[in-house]
Design an enzyme around this catalytic site. Structure first.
Site, PDB file in Angstrom:
ATOM      1  N   GLU A  79      11.284  35.709  -6.925  1.00 11.75           N
ATOM      2  CA  GLU A  79      12.284  34.753  -7.422  1.00 11.75           C
ATOM      3  C   GLU A  79      11.780  34.192  -8.748  1.00 11.75           C
ATOM      4  OE1 GLU A  79      12.360  30.906  -5.198  1.00 11.75           O
ATOM      5  OE2 GLU A  79      11.199  32.023  -3.726  1.00 11.75           O
ATOM      6  N   CYS A 111      12.184  33.157  -0.770  1.00  9.72           N
ATOM      7  CA  CYS A 111      10.949  33.685  -0.158  1.00  9.72           C
ATOM      8  C   CYS A 111      11.191  34.830   0.810  1.00  9.72           C
ATOM      9  CB  CYS A 111      10.193  32.563   0.541  1.00  9.72           C
ATOM     10  SG  CYS A 111       9.637  31.312  -0.595  1.00  9.72           S
ATOM     11  N   HIS A 233       6.108  32.270   7.301  1.00 11.03           N
ATOM     12  CA  HIS A 233       6.191  31.958   5.870  1.00 11.03           C
ATOM     13  C   HIS A 233       5.490  30.620   5.674  1.00 11.03           C
ATOM     14  CE1 HIS A 233       7.367  30.858   1.958  1.00 11.03           C
ATOM     15  NE2 HIS A 233       8.217  29.932   2.345  1.00 11.03           N
TER      16      HIS A 233
END
Ligand code: HMG
Length: 389
Positions: A79, A111, A233
């Site tokens: 990103e 993400c 994550h």
């Protein structure tokens, strides 16, 4: 046929700041950053490092000539893209020396990008069992000085080679995914800094986890007892602790203790880098594989991917016999331990520095770059020029 991760490595810029010193500068109790957020050091990218150069360096750390000849798919999750049209994958393909008859492109969903790449690579290898795919996650996380998000910044990249009969982790086709149009975190095209509704982003991360974990359990009939560890994550390491406690609320003591002890192994690298956005889940997986004592044969690892905006996915894999022979603990620890600490003045100056946006040329100072590393050498006539030293 087994498909999964045959190689995995990461790259971090060679400079960082100490989170206790950042806390002192901001007049905050250091324990808020080191315990409340759970971060020790934060990687800070110099101007000659961007998602492309970091992604290339992560790839250069793991590829050999056989990989270069067999890889025919290069997927670049980011990103922090550097061009609206050309993908970072094309530059990485060139810098990493991959054979020419390959598909290369970029994937974006905050993400979640690298996970999208991983899933796509699985399908590609199922159709082409002799192929290999290179999947990269590379990002610079920036919220700006004096913002609530500041202690959760970071920079770095993870590279993975996917193949049939992988030597590290086979991945199951068992995903449960969820997409919902929400506004918890985003970065408009004109902004160098992400905009975030911090508390809402935390809540969304957890509510997506509950949803996909519920669907996953129903589909697979598996439960926490079937997992040796779960990796998450990691926007900051405390987030995964909250996530794990959500999952283990009704688990047996034995399951909760096992998973919590592996959580500690799975955050060691992320604590030293900060949020690397789409690479974070895979950095956590690598931390677990390298830092935990050898996991039992057939150990199943759960993986939770979350990309704001938002897409969440829960899936799993099984560690392969002798996987420890194919990771690089010593080399990766050395990468983290030989970085230079920036002073707070250097950090504040660097964070606000940006490449020219008006089409003017710039030549980078390359003195600091070590042999064998990819870097952004210059911008000339609106073209980014990368090189390997
Ligand atoms: P904040 O408001 O500064 O912090 O923002 P806080 O007041 O919520 O405190 C944080 C924690 O520190 C709390 O613990 C406090 O109790 C504790 P918790 O209640 O959460 O367990 N604390 C202390 N602990 C020990 N000693 C002390 C002390 N003081 C306080 N003295 C926030 C924190 C994370 C919201 C902020 O930094 C932020 O907005 N970060 C960016 C957003 C983010 O990372 N969100 C995560 C979920 S979304 C996601 O993961 C996607 C993302 O990676 C983007 C993408 O997909 O591309 C971000």
């Amino acid at each position: 046929m087994n498909i999964g991760i045959d190689k995995i490595g990461f790259y971090a810029p060679d400079q960082y700041i100490d989170m206790e010193k950042l806390a002192e500068l901001r007049g905050v109790d250091p324990a808020k950053y080191t315990i409340g957020i759970g971060q020790e050091k934060m990687a800070v990218a110099p101007l000659h490092e961007d998602a492309v150069s970091m992604g290339a360096n992560a790839a250069l750390a793991i590829l050999d000539d056989e990989d270069r000849a067999k890889i025919d798919l290069v997927l670049f999750g980011t990103e922090s893209g550097v061009d609206h049209s050309k993908s970072g994958a094309v530059w990485v393909h060139h810098l990493a020396g991959i054979q020419k008859n390959a598909r290369s492109f970029e994937l974006k969903q905050a993400c979640y990008g690298a996970t999208a790449g991983l899933q796509m690579a699985m399908g590609h290898i199922a159709l082409n069992p002799d192929s290999k795919a290179l999947v990269i996650g590379a990002d610079i996380a920036k919220y700006g000085l004096n913002t609530a998000g500041e202690p959760t910044q970071g920079a770095g990249a993870v590279a993975m080679v996917l193949s049939s009969n992988p030597r590290i982790l086979t991945l199951d086709n068992d995903s449960a995914a969820l997409t919902k149009n929400i506004s918890d975190f985003w970065r408009p095209l004109y902004s160098d800094y992400a905009i975030v509704d911090g508390k809402y982003s935390n809540e969304s991360y957890l509510s997506f986890l509950k949803d996909v974990w519920g669907v996953y359990k129903e589909r697979t009939q598996r439960d926490l007892k079937d997992f040796e560890a779960v990796c998450f994550h990691l926007p900051y390491t405390k987030m995964a602790k909250k996530a794990l406690l959500t999952l283990t609320a009704e688990a047996s003591k034995e399951d909760a203790e096992r998973l919590m002890s592996h959580y500690q192994n799975s955050i060691i690298y992320n604590k030293q880098l900060g949020n690397v956005y789409t690479g974070s889940l895979y950095l956590s997986l690598l931390s677990l594989l390298e830092q935990a004592p050898e996991l039992k044969q057939e150990s199943r690892i759960g993986l939770y991917s979350y990309g704001s905006g938002a897409v969440g996915e829960f899936f799993s894999g099984v560690v392969q016999p002798d996987y420890k022979n194919y990771v690089n603990k010593g080399k990766n620890e050395a990468l983290l331990n030989t970085r230079r600490e920036l002073t707070m003045d250097e950090y504040e100056e660097l964070l606000e520095k940006a490449l020219p946006k008006d089409g003017s040329n710039i030549e980078m100072n390359t003195e600091q770059i070590v042999e064998g590393k990819a870097y952004l050498a210059a911008i000339q006539d609106n073209l980014r020029k990368y090189a390997v030293k």
